[in-house]
Design a protein around this motif. Structure first.
Motif, mmCIF file in Angstrom:
data_model
loop_
_atom_site.group_PDB
_atom_site.id
_atom_site.type_symbol
_atom_site.label_atom_id
_atom_site.label_comp_id
_atom_site.label_asym_id
_atom_site.label_seq_id
_atom_site.Cartn_x
_atom_site.Cartn_y
_atom_site.Cartn_z
ATOM 1 N N SER A 1 16.119 -1.942 7.825
ATOM 2 C CA SER A 1 15.746 -0.767 8.605
ATOM 3 C C SER A 1 16.002 0.514 7.828
ATOM 4 N N ALA A 2 17.097 0.554 7.070
ATOM 5 C CA ALA A 2 17.419 1.742 6.285
ATOM 6 C C ALA A 2 16.570 1.851 5.021
ATOM 7 N N LEU A 3 16.175 0.709 4.450
ATOM 8 C CA LEU A 3 15.452 0.692 3.173
ATOM 9 C C LEU A 3 13.951 0.920 3.323
ATOM 10 N N LEU A 4 13.331 0.304 4.341
ATOM 11 C CA LEU A 4 11.877 0.340 4.461
ATOM 12 C C LEU A 4 11.295 1.752 4.584
ATOM 13 N N PRO A 5 11.967 2.711 5.248
ATOM 14 C CA PRO A 5 11.401 4.066 5.272
ATOM 15 C C PRO A 5 11.214 4.676 3.885
ATOM 16 N N PHE A 6 12.080 4.344 2.933
ATOM 17 C CA PHE A 6 11.938 4.883 1.577
ATOM 18 C C PHE A 6 10.697 4.306 0.905
ATOM 19 N N ILE A 7 10.444 3.023 1.134
ATOM 20 C CA ILE A 7 9.241 2.396 0.579
ATOM 21 C C ILE A 7 8.001 2.988 1.234
ATOM 22 N N ALA A 8 8.055 3.141 2.563
ATOM 23 C CA ALA A 8 6.921 3.721 3.287
ATOM 24 C C ALA A 8 6.659 5.157 2.826
ATOM 25 N N PHE A 9 7.716 5.914 2.621
ATOM 26 C CA PHE A 9 7.577 7.308 2.174
ATOM 27 C C PHE A 9 6.907 7.360 0.797
ATOM 28 N N PHE A 10 7.340 6.498 -0.097
ATOM 29 C CA PHE A 10 6.752 6.447 -1.440
ATOM 30 C C PHE A 10 5.255 6.116 -1.367
ATOM 31 N N LEU A 11 4.906 5.113 -0.553
ATOM 32 C CA LEU A 11 3.498 4.722 -0.428
ATOM 33 C C LEU A 11 2.654 5.852 0.190
ATOM 34 N N LEU A 12 3.201 6.508 1.193
ATOM 35 C CA LEU A 12 2.467 7.603 1.844
ATOM 36 C C LEU A 12 2.221 8.753 0.884
ATOM 37 N N ARG A 13 3.206 9.112 0.093
ATOM 38 C CA ARG A 13 3.042 10.200 -0.868
ATOM 39 C C ARG A 13 2.041 9.820 -1.953
ATOM 40 N N LEU A 14 1.941 8.510 -2.203
ATOM 41 C CA LEU A 14 1.010 8.014 -3.215
ATOM 42 C C LEU A 14 -0.411 7.896 -2.669
ATOM 43 N N MET A 15 -0.532 7.509 -1.389
ATOM 44 C CA MET A 15 -1.833 7.169 -0.816
ATOM 45 C C MET A 15 -2.443 8.265 0.056
ATOM 46 N N SER A 16 -1.694 9.311 0.363
ATOM 47 C CA SER A 16 -2.207 10.317 1.283
ATOM 48 C C SER A 16 -1.782 11.717 0.840
ATOM 49 N N ALA A 17 -2.336 12.703 1.532
ATOM 50 C CA ALA A 17 -2.001 14.099 1.256
ATOM 51 C C ALA A 17 -1.060 14.650 2.319
ATOM 52 N N LEU A 18 -0.356 13.777 3.037
ATOM 53 C CA LEU A 18 0.560 14.228 4.082
ATOM 54 C C LEU A 18 1.694 15.048 3.485
ATOM 55 N N SER A 19 2.159 16.025 4.252
ATOM 56 C CA SER A 19 3.298 16.817 3.817
ATOM 57 C C SER A 19 4.552 15.949 3.783
ATOM 58 N N ARG A 20 5.596 16.472 3.132
ATOM 59 C CA ARG A 20 6.855 15.725 3.059
ATOM 60 C C ARG A 20 7.395 15.446 4.454
ATOM 61 N N THR A 21 7.301 16.433 5.350
ATOM 62 C CA THR A 21 7.827 16.272 6.708
ATOM 63 C C THR A 21 7.059 15.201 7.466
ATOM 64 N N ASP A 22 5.724 15.264 7.429
ATOM 65 C CA ASP A 22 4.923 14.267 8.136
ATOM 66 C C ASP A 22 5.112 12.878 7.540
ATOM 67 N N ALA A 23 5.180 12.808 6.207
ATOM 68 C CA ALA A 23 5.362 11.506 5.558
ATOM 69 C C ALA A 23 6.708 10.895 5.929
ATOM 70 N N ALA A 24 7.761 11.724 5.986
ATOM 71 C CA ALA A 24 9.083 11.214 6.359
ATOM 72 C C ALA A 24 9.107 10.771 7.819
ATOM 73 N N ALA A 25 8.453 11.541 8.693
ATOM 74 C CA ALA A 25 8.406 11.178 10.113
ATOM 75 C C ALA A 25 7.683 9.843 10.301
ATOM 76 N N VAL A 26 6.565 9.660 9.609
ATOM 77 C CA VAL A 26 5.838 8.385 9.679
ATOM 78 C C VAL A 26 6.696 7.263 9.115
ATOM 79 N N ALA A 27 7.344 7.509 7.990
ATOM 80 C CA ALA A 27 8.154 6.481 7.328
ATOM 81 C C ALA A 27 9.250 5.952 8.247
ATOM 82 N N GLY A 28 9.852 6.855 9.040
ATOM 83 C CA GLY A 28 10.892 6.417 9.963
ATOM 84 C C GLY A 28 10.401 5.401 10.964
#
Length: 324
Positions: free
Chosen positions: A79-106
């Motif tokens: 649960s603690a690790l997967l948001p970091f992976i999701a955040f990395f993928l989102l920053r790589l695959m989308s133009a979402l802001s850091r805040t939106d990407a972190a919120a989605v990653a959670g």
């Protein structure tokens, strides 16, 4: 491959999936079909109570051992690790802001209890046993992901984390009910289950079908309202991330030595995305994050994928990996 396709076809034609599809179709067709909010909340309470209580009874029968402790620890780490992976993928695959990407990653480190319940239903239909304490793992995986998301944002100079928010996370109603009913089931055991079996066993799948009808309506409306965020990058993430998460769950389950059913449930927990606890926390901690982004991806994309195709895929992988 044939077995996996057959299982996928069976799942697609199961009542729980078809009722979800009915809800999505009704929402997209602008039908006035609705489930009163009080009824939907009542069904949610029933499902959490039933799955928690039955899980506690299973633990009472199984007993506490090292495997239980290791599985709980694995759930918290995932649960603690997967948001970091999701955040990395989102920053790589989308133009979402850091805040939106972190919120989605959670959302993708936390869990969907309805997806978990649907997976247990699939296991029961297939005659595959699983460790009853997996419901405790589900409860343990709610909060760490939220903390990871807030850390990701705070690393960029934003976000809020204080004792009031932490208390709200840990005392979230779904967590309290799930853990509380689990504890009561554990304390009362088989004798307690016999007293209320007619209430929490026979009606369970029927209530789940009605609840998924409502979830289909909610998902369909979210898809209509969130079309602007359904660009190729975020859309691909909503399908890719659950598969990535499930593989982490698979490895953890195999290392611990869980049964085929236990491995599947850990895969499902790692693959699912929250749409109850995490959105509530994000509204408080990250009010600047766009709800249409994280709700559309978690509820409108990942939830239907897991319900229709993901669970059969994960079960096929778990069966092949464990030889079950």
């Amino acid at each position: 491959m044939d077995a996996m396709l057959q299982l996928a076809a069976q799942n697609l034609l199961s009542p729980i999936v078809l009722f979800f599809a009915l809800g999505v179709a009704a929402a997209l067709a602008r039908s006035d079909l609705t489930v009163p909010e009080a009824v939907a909340k009542g069904m949610s309470i029933y499902l959490l109570f039933a799955i928690g209580f039955k899980g506690g009874v299973s633990v009472a029968a199984h007993g506490i051992d090292a495997t239980l402790g290791l599985t709980l620890l694995a759930g918290v780490i995932l649960s603690a690790l997967l948001p970091f992976i999701a955040f990395f993928l989102l920053r790589l695959m989308s133009a979402l802001s850091r805040t939106d990407a972190a919120a989605v990653a959670g959302h993708y480190g936390s869990i969907s209890i309805v997806t978990f319940v649907a997976a247990t239903s699939v296991l029961e239909s297939a005659g595959v046993v699983s460790e009853g304490y997996m419901v405790a793992v589900a409860a343990a995986m709610e909060a760490p992901a939220i903390l990871s998301a807030l850390w990701l944002v705070s690393a960029g100079g934003k976000g809020r984390m204080d004792s009031a928010l932490l208390r709200e996370i840990l005392l979230n109603g779904s967590i309290v009910l799930l853990v509380g009913s689990f504890a009561i089931g554990w304390l009362t055991g088989e004798e307690g289950l016999k007293e209320i079996e007619s209430f929490i066993v026979a009606p369970f799948k029927g209530v789940l079908c009605l609840f998924l009808l409502d979830m289909g309506l909610v998902a369909g409306r979210g898809l209509k309202q969130g079309r602007a965020v359904l660009r190729p990058g975020p859309l691909a993430f909503g399908v890719l991330m659950p598969v990535v998460g499930s593989l982490f769950g698979l490895v953890a389950g195999l290392l611990i030595g869980l049964s085929t059913g236990g491995v599947l449930l850990l895969m499902v927990l790692s693959a699912s995305a929250s749409y109850i606890a995490v959105p509530a926390a994000m509204r408080v901690a990250l009010p600047e994050a766009n709800p249409s982004v994280y709700l559309t991806l978690s509820l409108g994309v990942t939830f239907p994928f897991n319900l229709t195709l993901g669970i059969p895929l994960y079960l096929a992988i778990a069966t092949a990996a464990t030889g079950g």
